[in-house]
Design an enzyme around this catalytic site. Structure first.
Site, mmCIF file in Angstrom:
data_model
loop_
_atom_site.group_PDB
_atom_site.id
_atom_site.type_symbol
_atom_site.label_atom_id
_atom_site.label_comp_id
_atom_site.label_asym_id
_atom_site.label_seq_id
_atom_site.Cartn_x
_atom_site.Cartn_y
_atom_site.Cartn_z
ATOM 1 N N GLN A 92 0.859 -1.187 0.000
ATOM 2 C CA GLN A 92 0.000 0.000 0.000
ATOM 3 C C GLN A 92 0.899 1.242 0.000
ATOM 4 O O GLN A 92 1.514 1.566 1.011
ATOM 5 C CB GLN A 92 -0.894 0.016 1.237
ATOM 6 C CG GLN A 92 -1.759 1.274 1.313
ATOM 7 C CD GLN A 92 -2.577 1.360 2.583
ATOM 8 O OE1 GLN A 92 -2.049 1.296 3.680
ATOM 9 N NE2 GLN A 92 -3.876 1.507 2.420
ATOM 10 N N ARG A 168 -5.387 9.713 2.870
ATOM 11 C CA ARG A 168 -4.145 10.455 3.054
ATOM 12 C C ARG A 168 -4.028 11.552 1.991
ATOM 13 O O ARG A 168 -4.991 12.202 1.680
ATOM 14 C CB ARG A 168 -2.917 9.536 3.006
ATOM 15 C CG ARG A 168 -3.035 8.326 3.894
ATOM 16 C CD ARG A 168 -2.824 8.679 5.356
ATOM 17 N NE ARG A 168 -3.321 7.623 6.215
ATOM 18 C CZ ARG A 168 -2.649 6.508 6.505
ATOM 19 N NH1 ARG A 168 -1.437 6.349 6.028
ATOM 20 N NH2 ARG A 168 -3.191 5.592 7.275
ATOM 21 N N CYS A 344 -14.495 -12.080 15.317
ATOM 22 C CA CYS A 344 -14.133 -10.723 15.725
ATOM 23 C C CYS A 344 -15.356 -10.063 16.365
ATOM 24 O O CYS A 344 -16.455 -10.102 15.819
ATOM 25 C CB CYS A 344 -13.674 -9.917 14.515
ATOM 26 S SG CYS A 344 -13.490 -8.164 14.853
ATOM 27 N N CYS A 347 -14.646 -5.018 18.881
ATOM 28 C CA CYS A 347 -14.601 -4.270 20.144
ATOM 29 C C CYS A 347 -13.544 -3.167 20.074
ATOM 30 O O CYS A 347 -13.598 -2.207 20.846
ATOM 31 C CB CYS A 347 -14.311 -5.214 21.312
ATOM 32 S SG CYS A 347 -12.654 -5.951 21.298
ATOM 33 N N CYS A 351 -6.858 -3.961 19.133
ATOM 34 C CA CYS A 351 -6.312 -3.696 17.786
ATOM 35 C C CYS A 351 -6.109 -2.187 17.653
ATOM 36 O O CYS A 351 -5.018 -1.672 17.910
ATOM 37 C CB CYS A 351 -7.186 -4.299 16.691
ATOM 38 S SG CYS A 351 -8.935 -3.871 16.761
ATOM 39 N N CYS A 363 -5.026 -8.422 19.837
ATOM 40 C CA CYS A 363 -6.430 -8.826 19.811
ATOM 41 C C CYS A 363 -6.804 -9.469 21.134
ATOM 42 O O CYS A 363 -5.982 -10.133 21.768
ATOM 43 C CB CYS A 363 -6.658 -9.820 18.677
ATOM 44 S SG CYS A 363 -8.361 -10.421 18.594
HETATM 45 C C1 LIG Z 1 -5.154 -1.630 13.893
HETATM 46 C C2 LIG Z 1 -5.568 -1.205 12.519
HETATM 47 C C3 LIG Z 1 -4.647 -0.565 11.675
HETATM 48 C C4 LIG Z 1 -5.021 -0.170 10.384
HETATM 49 N N1 LIG Z 1 -4.084 0.384 9.547
HETATM 50 C C5 LIG Z 1 -4.434 0.716 8.275
HETATM 51 C C6 LIG Z 1 -3.458 1.188 7.336
HETATM 52 O O1 LIG Z 1 -2.267 1.256 7.613
HETATM 53 N N2 LIG Z 1 -3.881 1.564 6.103
HETATM 54 C C7 LIG Z 1 -5.188 1.473 5.741
HETATM 55 O O2 LIG Z 1 -5.508 1.833 4.618
HETATM 56 N N3 LIG Z 1 -6.127 0.992 6.580
HETATM 57 C C8 LIG Z 1 -5.787 0.599 7.833
HETATM 58 N N4 LIG Z 1 -6.741 0.059 8.667
HETATM 59 C C9 LIG Z 1 -8.143 -0.088 8.210
HETATM 60 C C10 LIG Z 1 -8.427 -1.502 7.687
HETATM 61 O O3 LIG Z 1 -7.715 -1.747 6.491
HETATM 62 C C11 LIG Z 1 -9.937 -1.709 7.416
HETATM 63 O O4 LIG Z 1 -10.353 -0.863 6.378
HETATM 64 C C12 LIG Z 1 -10.830 -1.465 8.624
HETATM 65 O O5 LIG Z 1 -10.259 -2.035 9.782
HETATM 66 C C13 LIG Z 1 -12.234 -2.062 8.440
HETATM 67 O O6 LIG Z 1 -12.160 -3.442 8.178
HETATM 68 P P1 LIG Z 1 -12.412 -4.595 9.295
HETATM 69 O O7 LIG Z 1 -13.797 -4.406 9.806
HETATM 70 O O8 LIG Z 1 -12.236 -5.890 8.557
HETATM 71 O O9 LIG Z 1 -11.399 -4.437 10.370
HETATM 72 C C14 LIG Z 1 -6.365 -0.386 9.950
HETATM 73 C C15 LIG Z 1 -7.268 -1.042 10.810
HETATM 74 C C16 LIG Z 1 -6.880 -1.458 12.069
HETATM 75 C C17 LIG Z 1 -7.878 -2.203 12.933
#
Ligand SMILES: Cc1cc2nc3c(=O)[nH]c(=O)nc-3n(C[C@H](O)[C@H](O)[C@H](O)COP(=O)(O)O)c2cc1C
Length: 376
Positions: A92, A168, A344, A347, A351, A363
């Site tokens: 990314q 960003r 999951c 919560c 994370c 987690c």
């Molecule tokens: C701890 C953490 C760090 C994340 N870091 C990034 C990141 O570096 N870049 C990004 O685009 N999204 C980041 N995300 C967002 C995730 O890619 C994702 O879009 C978001 O968690 C929703 O998906 P989920 O419900 O499966 O967790 C992060 C999410 C979490 C939980």
């Protein structure tokens, strides 16, 4: 249920994925050793691709950079770990939109605990509009060419795909909330798309033939969520331009720059509490492209994910928190053990909570999983 769509391969932007599950970009804030162990567990758990979050498009003091020998070697290690588990890897590519010079003036306050990290975020968000609006064209062109150079380095390091991070800096340029420029990078939707489009073009020129994913951050009004990214009404302008520039798939989610709890919504979120909460944005993007779309956001229930894929609403499903809770999600489906998945809870305690508290992304299930591994 057989989960045959989840487990079926797909042609994704010119590349074959062995199934439909992608590890969403996730920042860890862990030691190298702990990070690599997490990546190994996630790759071995059966997902088709890992998106490595936050790979900067230049040298960086804060993040592992492809532009220095140590960072490059680290990413080579990540790639090898994934490939050894027959898992693809995507970098990314991102450029922060925090004005670092502006940030330095807040460091003493932070150290003396006169301002909290949340207040710092607010202050930095306030700096985004002037930073984007006043940036010189020279600097813009330098960053854009950085995207191309980073993509070439990512390819050299062995990455299979690159994702241009559409939040960003790309997202701030896209948004009329932050971008008040009067040159060709501001004003009309087409002009505000130019930075992102040129970043994608630079990647395409540097690594022709390499698949390019675009993390398309969508923001909505009524109710207002997200400040950066592309407002729903402007998708018909942005999506075709990005596709023409060389994007081969879209990773669609809510735009950031409000609170992280909106893009990473907990189960008790006032608006995005539902599993699959951002899929409605995928439906909108679908109106303007035939490219594969990856959904993300609370996608953790196997039956729900299977339904969304089988209906063709999305072509892949990305998950971050669910694979932190249980990296073996895919393998358990394959082995008929769906009921043994650690679900999951959304919560956000360890994370996002762990990351924010500078304890690293972890987690609430970690201890349980370690115990299981010992007993196995
Ligand atoms: C701890 C953490 C760090 C994340 N870091 C990034 C990141 O570096 N870049 C990004 O685009 N999204 C980041 N995300 C967002 C995730 O890619 C994702 O879009 C978001 O968690 C929703 O998906 P989920 O419900 O499966 O967790 C992060 C999410 C979490 C939980």
């Amino acid at each position: 249920m057989m989960y045959e769509t989840i487990l079926s391969p797909i042609h994704y932007g010119g590349m074959q994925l062995k199934n439909r599950i992608i590890f969403a970009p996730t920042t860890f804030g862990l030691s190298d050793e702990e990070y690599l162990a997490k990546i190994r567990a996630i790759a071995q758990g059966g997902c088709a691709m890992i998106i490595v979050g936050d790979v900067p498009v230049g040298k960086s003091r804060f993040e592992k950079s492809l532009f220095d020998a140590k960072g490059f070697a680290f990413y080579q290690q990540v790639v090898k770990i994934a490939h050894d588990a027959d898992c693809k890897v995507c970098a990314q590519l991102h450029q922060s939109d925090s004005n670092l010079l502006a940030m330095f003036k807040y460091i003493p306050g932070l150290l003396l605990k006169k301002i909290t990290p949340d207040q710092l975020r607010e202050k930095l968000n306030a700096e985004v509009a002037p930073y984007i609006t006043n940036m010189s064209q020279r600097k813009i062109h330098e960053i854009i060419s950085g995207f191309g150079k980073a993509a070439a380095l990512a390819k050299q390091a062995g990455f299979d795909m690159v994702q241009v991070h559409g939040d960003r800096m790309c997202g701030s340029f896209s948004s009329a909330i932050f971008n008040h420029r009067t040159d060709e990078y501001g004003g009309s939707a087409e002009n505000r798309a130019r930075f992102a489009v040129e970043a994608v073009s630079a990647v395409h020129a540097a690594v022709p033939g390499m698949p390019i994913d675009y993390k398309l951050a969508v923001r909505q009004e009524n109710p207002h969520f997200g400040n950066a990214g592309v407002v729903e009404e402007e998708l018909p302008v942005f999506v075709p331009l990005l596709e023409q520039a060389g994007v081969t798939s879209f990773h669609v989610t809510l735009a950031n720059h409000s609170a992280l709890e909106n893009t990473i919504p907990p189960a008790d979120h006032p608006y995005f509490s539902q599993p699959g909460c951002f899929l409605k944005f995928c439906d909108e993007v679908r109106q303007y492209t035939d490219l594969p779309i990856c959904g993300v956001g609370g996608l953790n229930d196997p039956d729900l994910v299977e339904q969304q894929l089988a209906s063709g609403r999305i072509q892949c499903a990305a998950m971050s928190r669910q694979l932190l809770a249980d990296p073996d999600w895919v393998n358990k489906l394959k082995n008929g053990q769906a009921e043994q998945i650690h679900r999951c809870l959304r919560c956000n305690k360890k994370c996002l909570g762990g990351l924010m508290a500078h304890q690293g992304t972890r987690c609430v299930y970690d201890a349980l999983r370690e115990k299981e591994a010992k007993n196995a």
